[in-house]
Motif scaffolding. Structure first.
Motif, PDB file in Angstrom:
ATOM      1  N   ILE A  48     -47.607  19.903   8.825  1.00  0.00           N
ATOM      2  CA  ILE A  48     -47.463  18.767   9.737  1.00  0.00           C
ATOM      3  C   ILE A  48     -46.602  17.674   9.113  1.00  0.00           C
ATOM      4  O   ILE A  48     -45.755  17.075   9.776  1.00  0.00           O
ATOM      5  N   GLU A  49     -46.806  17.422   7.828  1.00  0.00           N
ATOM      6  CA  GLU A  49     -46.026  16.397   7.131  1.00  0.00           C
ATOM      7  C   GLU A  49     -44.538  16.706   7.145  1.00  0.00           C
ATOM      8  O   GLU A  49     -43.716  15.794   7.041  1.00  0.00           O
ATOM      9  N   ASN A  50     -44.168  17.967   7.254  1.00  0.00           N
ATOM     10  CA  ASN A  50     -42.776  18.387   7.161  1.00  0.00           C
ATOM     11  C   ASN A  50     -42.215  18.906   8.476  1.00  0.00           C
ATOM     12  O   ASN A  50     -41.253  19.676   8.482  1.00  0.00           O
ATOM     13  N   SER A  51     -42.784  18.473   9.581  1.00  0.00           N
ATOM     14  CA  SER A  51     -42.357  18.927  10.906  1.00  0.00           C
ATOM     15  C   SER A  51     -42.352  17.761  11.878  1.00  0.00           C
ATOM     16  O   SER A  51     -43.015  16.747  11.655  1.00  0.00           O
ATOM     17  N   LEU A  52     -41.622  17.932  12.962  1.00  0.00           N
ATOM     18  CA  LEU A  52     -41.720  17.026  14.100  1.00  0.00           C
ATOM     19  C   LEU A  52     -42.847  17.569  14.964  1.00  0.00           C
ATOM     20  O   LEU A  52     -42.751  18.691  15.475  1.00  0.00           O
ATOM     21  N   CYS A  53     -43.913  16.798  15.102  1.00  0.00           N
ATOM     22  CA  CYS A  53     -45.108  17.290  15.791  1.00  0.00           C
ATOM     23  C   CYS A  53     -45.278  16.632  17.154  1.00  0.00           C
ATOM     24  O   CYS A  53     -44.992  15.445  17.331  1.00  0.00           O
ATOM     25  N   PHE A  54     -45.761  17.429  18.091  1.00  0.00           N
ATOM     26  CA  PHE A  54     -46.052  16.988  19.446  1.00  0.00           C
ATOM     27  C   PHE A  54     -47.539  17.208  19.695  1.00  0.00           C
ATOM     28  O   PHE A  54     -48.028  18.333  19.566  1.00  0.00           O
ATOM     29  N   GLY A  55     -48.245  16.151  20.051  1.00  0.00           N
ATOM     30  CA  GLY A  55     -49.645  16.268  20.427  1.00  0.00           C
ATOM     31  C   GLY A  55     -49.791  16.096  21.926  1.00  0.00           C
ATOM     32  O   GLY A  55     -49.051  15.312  22.540  1.00  0.00           O
ATOM     33  N   VAL A  56     -50.715  16.833  22.511  1.00  0.00           N
ATOM     34  CA  VAL A  56     -51.052  16.693  23.930  1.00  0.00           C
ATOM     35  C   VAL A  56     -52.462  16.117  23.971  1.00  0.00           C
ATOM     36  O   VAL A  56     -53.367  16.641  23.306  1.00  0.00           O
ATOM     37  N   TYR A  57     -52.648  15.062  24.759  1.00  0.00           N
ATOM     38  CA  TYR A  57     -53.911  14.329  24.755  1.00  0.00           C
ATOM     39  C   TYR A  57     -54.451  14.126  26.160  1.00  0.00           C
ATOM     40  O   TYR A  57     -53.698  13.869  27.096  1.00  0.00           O
ATOM     41  N   ASP A  58     -55.772  14.244  26.262  1.00  0.00           N
ATOM     42  CA  ASP A  58     -56.520  13.863  27.451  1.00  0.00           C
ATOM     43  C   ASP A  58     -57.262  12.603  27.047  1.00  0.00           C
ATOM     44  O   ASP A  58     -58.284  12.675  26.363  1.00  0.00           O
ATOM     45  N   GLY A  59     -56.709  11.453  27.386  1.00  0.00           N
ATOM     46  CA  GLY A  59     -57.232  10.195  26.841  1.00  0.00           C
ATOM     47  C   GLY A  59     -57.000  10.199  25.340  1.00  0.00           C
ATOM     48  O   GLY A  59     -55.890  10.426  24.876  1.00  0.00           O
ATOM     49  N   ALA A  60     -58.062  10.000  24.562  1.00  0.00           N
ATOM     50  CA  ALA A  60     -57.950   9.993  23.101  1.00  0.00           C
ATOM     51  C   ALA A  60     -58.154  11.382  22.495  1.00  0.00           C
ATOM     52  O   ALA A  60     -57.953  11.567  21.297  1.00  0.00           O
ATOM     53  N   GLU A  61     -58.552  12.360  23.308  1.00  0.00           N
ATOM     54  CA  GLU A  61     -58.875  13.702  22.813  1.00  0.00           C
ATOM     55  C   GLU A  61     -57.633  14.594  22.762  1.00  0.00           C
ATOM     56  O   GLU A  61     -56.937  14.762  23.766  1.00  0.00           O
ATOM     57  N   GLN A  62     -57.370  15.179  21.591  1.00  0.00           N
ATOM     58  CA  GLN A  62     -56.242  16.094  21.471  1.00  0.00           C
ATOM     59  C   GLN A  62     -56.606  17.438  22.081  1.00  0.00           C
ATOM     60  O   GLN A  62     -57.631  18.027  21.750  1.00  0.00           O
ATOM     61  N   VAL A  63     -55.728  17.936  22.978  1.00  0.00           N
ATOM     62  CA  VAL A  63     -55.983  19.194  23.678  1.00  0.00           C
ATOM     63  C   VAL A  63     -54.842  20.198  23.499  1.00  0.00           C
ATOM     64  O   VAL A  63     -54.930  21.318  23.987  1.00  0.00           O
ATOM     65  N   GLY A  64     -53.791  19.798  22.807  1.00  0.00           N
ATOM     66  CA  GLY A  64     -52.668  20.707  22.585  1.00  0.00           C
ATOM     67  C   GLY A  64     -51.811  20.231  21.435  1.00  0.00           C
ATOM     68  O   GLY A  64     -51.936  19.085  20.967  1.00  0.00           O
ATOM     69  N   PHE A  65     -50.907  21.116  21.012  1.00  0.00           N
ATOM     70  CA  PHE A  65     -50.105  20.820  19.822  1.00  0.00           C
ATOM     71  C   PHE A  65     -48.910  21.759  19.765  1.00  0.00           C
ATOM     72  O   PHE A  65     -48.960  22.884  20.272  1.00  0.00           O
ATOM     73  N   ALA A  66     -47.856  21.304  19.146  1.00  0.00           N
ATOM     74  CA  ALA A  66     -46.717  22.142  18.756  1.00  0.00           C
ATOM     75  C   ALA A  66     -46.003  21.403  17.641  1.00  0.00           C
ATOM     76  O   ALA A  66     -46.051  20.169  17.572  1.00  0.00           O
ATOM     77  N   ARG A  67     -45.331  22.157  16.777  1.00  0.00           N
ATOM     78  CA  ARG A  67     -44.523  21.508  15.761  1.00  0.00           C
ATOM     79  C   ARG A  67     -43.164  22.172  15.699  1.00  0.00           C
ATOM     80  O   ARG A  67     -43.023  23.357  15.996  1.00  0.00           O
ATOM     81  N   ILE A  68     -42.171  21.369  15.324  1.00  0.00           N
ATOM     82  CA  ILE A  68     -40.796  21.826  15.256  1.00  0.00           C
ATOM     83  C   ILE A  68     -40.333  21.702  13.813  1.00  0.00           C
ATOM     84  O   ILE A  68     -40.441  20.635  13.206  1.00  0.00           O
ATOM     85  N   ILE A  69     -39.818  22.796  13.294  1.00  0.00           N
ATOM     86  CA  ILE A  69     -39.225  22.828  11.961  1.00  0.00           C
ATOM     87  C   ILE A  69     -37.719  22.829  12.193  1.00  0.00           C
ATOM     88  O   ILE A  69     -37.201  23.726  12.853  1.00  0.00           O
ATOM     89  N   SER A  70     -37.034  21.794  11.670  1.00  0.00           N
ATOM     90  CA  SER A  70     -35.631  21.657  12.017  1.00  0.00           C
ATOM     91  C   SER A  70     -34.844  20.884  10.970  1.00  0.00           C
ATOM     92  O   SER A  70     -35.407  20.061  10.236  1.00  0.00           O
ATOM     93  N   ASP A  71     -33.529  21.121  10.952  1.00  0.00           N
ATOM     94  CA  ASP A  71     -32.612  20.265  10.201  1.00  0.00           C
ATOM     95  C   ASP A  71     -32.051  19.171  11.113  1.00  0.00           C
ATOM     96  O   ASP A  71     -31.298  18.323  10.670  1.00  0.00           O
ATOM     97  N   PHE A  72     -32.382  19.199  12.389  1.00  0.00           N
ATOM     98  CA  PHE A  72     -31.983  18.225  13.405  1.00  0.00           C
ATOM     99  C   PHE A  72     -30.471  18.171  13.605  1.00  0.00           C
ATOM    100  O   PHE A  72     -29.962  17.208  14.153  1.00  0.00           O
ATOM    101  N   ALA A  73     -29.784  19.215  13.174  1.00  0.00           N
ATOM    102  CA  ALA A  73     -28.340  19.275  13.364  1.00  0.00           C
ATOM    103  C   ALA A  73     -27.911  20.604  13.967  1.00  0.00           C
ATOM    104  O   ALA A  73     -27.073  20.630  14.865  1.00  0.00           O
ATOM    105  N   THR A  74     -28.510  21.709  13.485  1.00  0.00           N
ATOM    106  CA  THR A  74     -28.061  23.032  13.928  1.00  0.00           C
ATOM    107  C   THR A  74     -29.173  23.961  14.377  1.00  0.00           C
ATOM    108  O   THR A  74     -28.921  24.872  15.150  1.00  0.00           O
TER     109      THR A  74
END
Length: 149
Positions: A48-74
């Motif tokens: 998580i520390e080394n990725s762009l993370c996306f959380g999905v929330y129902d109010g304050a409760e986390q219900v989903g997740f994805a992370r992106i590993i990238s150089d943000f260029a290619t």
């Protein structure tokens, strides 16, 4: 990267704000998943520390997740995508993928990649296809690595 609200959908929110992530929810799901069974919590935290993370929330409760590993260029690799079982079939996976694909830091990339044995229909909606030339891809797979931790 600046934390941002990516999308609000009624009571649901998709955000890249790391401070909102519930590490207990994420680790519990991943440790039982087919792709990361037994993953140590410390490995999840480091990923998580080394990725762009996306959380999905129902109010304050986390219900989903994805992370992106990238150089943000290619290149970007989409990993650890999930929606908790009680929240599936509500379009949250589609909204999560749409948010990822529209994120400003991920525009203009030459290649996207992911590995899955599920939800090919979901990913196909965003242009993902089977490898055109799988013989050009190589990997080192160490499934036993989590059992040694």
């Amino acid at each position: 990267m600046t934390a941002m609200v990516v999308m609000e959908m009624g009571r649901f929110l998709i955000s890249t704000d790391r401070s909102k992530l519930d590490l207990d929810v994420i680790h519990k799901f991943l440790a039982r998943s087919y792709w990361a069974a037994g993953v140590p919590r410390a490995t999840v935290v480091r990923s998580i520390e080394n990725s762009l993370c996306f959380g999905v929330y129902d109010g304050a409760e986390q219900v989903g997740f994805a992370r992106i590993i990238s150089d943000f260029a290619t290149f970007a690799y989409i990993a650890d995508v999930f929606i908790l079982e009680p929240y599936r079939e509500r379009g949250l996976g589609k909204e999560l993928m749409a948010s990822i694909m529209a994120h400003p830091d991920l525009q203009g990339l030459r290649r996207w990649s992911l590995a899955t044995r599920d939800a090919h229909g979901l990913y196909a909606q965003y242009g993902f296809t089977a490898l055109e030339n799988p013989s050009r891809m190589m990997e080192i797979a160490n499934p036993e690595v989590y059992s040694r931790s």
